[in-house]
Design a protein around this motif. Structure first.
Motif, PDB file in Angstrom:
ATOM      1  N   UNK A 126       0.822  -1.214   0.000  1.00 20.85           N
ATOM      2  CA  UNK A 126       0.000   0.000   0.000  1.00 20.85           C
ATOM      3  C   UNK A 126       0.854   1.261   0.000  1.00 20.85           C
ATOM      4  N   UNK A 127       2.147   1.128   0.296  1.00 22.92           N
ATOM      5  CA  UNK A 127       3.032   2.285   0.342  1.00 22.92           C
ATOM      6  C   UNK A 127       3.890   2.446  -0.909  1.00 22.92           C
ATOM      7  N   UNK A 128       3.673   1.596  -1.914  1.00 20.93           N
ATOM      8  CA  UNK A 128       4.483   1.687  -3.131  1.00 20.93           C
ATOM      9  C   UNK A 128       4.307   3.073  -3.754  1.00 20.93           C
ATOM     10  N   UNK A 129       5.403   3.759  -4.078  1.00 24.18           N
ATOM     11  CA  UNK A 129       5.287   5.091  -4.686  1.00 24.18           C
ATOM     12  C   UNK A 129       4.481   5.048  -5.976  1.00 24.18           C
ATOM     13  N   UNK A 130       3.762   6.129  -6.245  1.00 23.25           N
ATOM     14  CA  UNK A 130       2.887   6.150  -7.419  1.00 23.25           C
ATOM     15  C   UNK A 130       3.662   5.951  -8.714  1.00 23.25           C
ATOM     16  N   UNK A 131       4.933   6.397  -8.747  1.00 20.57           N
ATOM     17  CA  UNK A 131       5.748   6.221  -9.950  1.00 20.57           C
ATOM     18  C   UNK A 131       6.012   4.749 -10.243  1.00 20.57           C
ATOM     19  N   UNK A 132       6.030   3.932  -9.193  1.00 19.61           N
ATOM     20  CA  UNK A 132       6.229   2.489  -9.357  1.00 19.61           C
ATOM     21  C   UNK A 132       4.885   1.783  -9.516  1.00 19.61           C
ATOM     22  N   UNK A 133       3.898   2.199  -8.740  1.00 19.16           N
ATOM     23  CA  UNK A 133       2.585   1.548  -8.775  1.00 19.16           C
ATOM     24  C   UNK A 133       1.932   1.645 -10.151  1.00 19.16           C
ATOM     25  N   UNK A 134       2.244   2.704 -10.894  1.00 23.33           N
ATOM     26  CA  UNK A 134       1.610   2.857 -12.206  1.00 23.33           C
ATOM     27  C   UNK A 134       2.236   1.967 -13.280  1.00 23.33           C
ATOM     28  N   UNK A 135       3.368   1.359 -12.983  1.00 20.98           N
ATOM     29  CA  UNK A 135       3.998   0.473 -13.960  1.00 20.98           C
ATOM     30  C   UNK A 135       3.182  -0.806 -14.090  1.00 20.98           C
ATOM     31  N   UNK A 136       3.004  -1.258 -15.300  1.00 27.95           N
ATOM     32  CA  UNK A 136       2.114  -2.382 -15.563  1.00 27.95           C
ATOM     33  C   UNK A 136       2.705  -3.689 -15.065  1.00 27.95           C
ATOM     34  N   UNK A 137       1.838  -4.520 -14.490  1.00 31.61           N
ATOM     35  CA  UNK A 137       2.223  -5.851 -14.013  1.00 31.61           C
ATOM     36  C   UNK A 137       1.838  -6.905 -15.042  1.00 31.61           C
ATOM     37  N   UNK A 138       0.585  -6.883 -15.477  1.00 29.89           N
ATOM     38  CA  UNK A 138       0.083  -7.900 -16.395  1.00 29.89           C
ATOM     39  C   UNK A 138       0.700  -7.744 -17.784  1.00 29.89           C
ATOM     40  N   UNK A 139       0.799  -8.863 -18.478  1.00 34.72           N
ATOM     41  CA  UNK A 139       1.233  -8.839 -19.869  1.00 34.72           C
ATOM     42  C   UNK A 139       2.725  -8.739 -20.074  1.00 34.72           C
ATOM     43  N   UNK A 140       3.499  -8.897 -18.984  1.00 31.62           N
ATOM     44  CA  UNK A 140       4.959  -8.834 -19.125  1.00 31.62           C
ATOM     45  C   UNK A 140       5.471 -10.185 -19.597  1.00 31.62           C
ATOM     46  N   UNK A 141       5.800 -10.286 -20.874  1.00 32.96           N
ATOM     47  CA  UNK A 141       6.301 -11.560 -21.362  1.00 32.96           C
ATOM     48  C   UNK A 141       7.252 -11.335 -22.526  1.00 32.96           C
ATOM     49  N   UNK A 142       8.058 -12.351 -22.775  1.00 32.85           N
ATOM     50  CA  UNK A 142       9.011 -12.356 -23.880  1.00 32.85           C
ATOM     51  C   UNK A 142       9.013 -13.749 -24.482  1.00 32.85           C
TER      52      UNK A 142
END
Length: 251
Positions: A126-142
């Motif tokens: 809940x304390x993750x900075x907004x600059x990090x929280x806005x980075x996408x989690x889903x769909x990260x693949x190679x």
């Protein structure tokens, strides 16, 4: 006492280390802690999957063993609190200005063959900075790649060949693997690994190779004889609870 000793106590019962609880209770949602792992996934020139996973595995451990995470250091309290509980990691992807912004937060960036990952100091989700929280989690693949044979002198992390994981999920799992492996090593072995920057090799074995190395119902023997430890996932995302996602071998 090593900052990773709580992991050794929980994952290697045969060492006889004190552990208040090996089955940790679930934290309240507002108290859940995690380590953000930022993967540099440039759209124009994406990295190779294997070197990116190797960078993520090394970065996660490097944060824990950084001098700032040791007693008296500025990172010690958050790292200690996190390692003493569930070692959750949340992989996020970033590129361009967002990747550069991530460099401003406490952590360690590792580069392997041009692939970059940055592990940040863990804390409450809940304390993750907004600059990090806005980075996408889903769909990260190679896409899968074809790395050369793993060097004989590096710790080896083997991904389960029968389990499909996105690169984000796999990055979290190999980060767990390096931490657990480091927790079980003797001080001189850990120091020798540190001299190599905690470099490791990530590979996907054949099913036959996986089964041959798997600890089965003898984790103590697997560690003492083959220096192998298994990473079992809690099952929060992508895989079923208890799935062995990675086998880590110290060589």
């Amino acid at each position: 006492m090593s900052i990773l000793e709580p992991l050794a106590a929980r994952y290697a019962y045969w060492l006889g280390l004190p552990a208040e609880e090996t089955a940790l209770p679930e934290a309240a949602p507002e108290e859940v802690q995690a380590m953000p792992v930022i993967l540099h996934l440039d759209k124009a020139t994406p990295p190779g999957r294997t070197p990116l996973l190797e960078a993520a595995a090394t970065a996660a451990l490097a944060v824990c063993l950084d001098e700032r995470a040791q007693p008296g250091g500025e990172w010690h309290e958050p790292v200690h609190d996190w390692v003493s509980g569930h070692i959750r990691k949340v992989a996020r992807r970033a590129r361009g200005a967002h990747w550069q912004a991530a460099q401003g937060f406490p952590g360690v960036t590792v580069t392997v063959d041009g692939a970059q990952a940055r592990a940040l100091v863990p804390g409450r989700v809940v304390d993750v900075p907004k600059e990090i929280a806005r980075l996408q989690i889903q769909g990260s693949d190679l896409p899968p790649d074809e790395p050369p044979a793993a060097p004989d002198d590096l710790p080896l992390l083997l991904l389960n060949p029968e389990v499909s994981m996105t690169v984000g999920k796999a990055a979290a799992q190999v980060g767990h693997a390096t931490m657990i492996l480091a927790a079980l090593l003797h001080a001189d072995e850990l120091a020798a690994w540190g001299e190599r920057g905690y470099a490791c090799a990530v590979r996907t074995p054949t099913v036959a190779q996986w089964k041959q190395l798997h600890p089965g119902d003898d984790p103590e023997g697997a560690w003492r004889v083959r220096r192998v430890v298994a990473v079992r996932d809690a099952g929060f995302t992508e895989v079923d609870p208890g799935t062995v996602t990675v086998l880590a071998q110290y060589r």
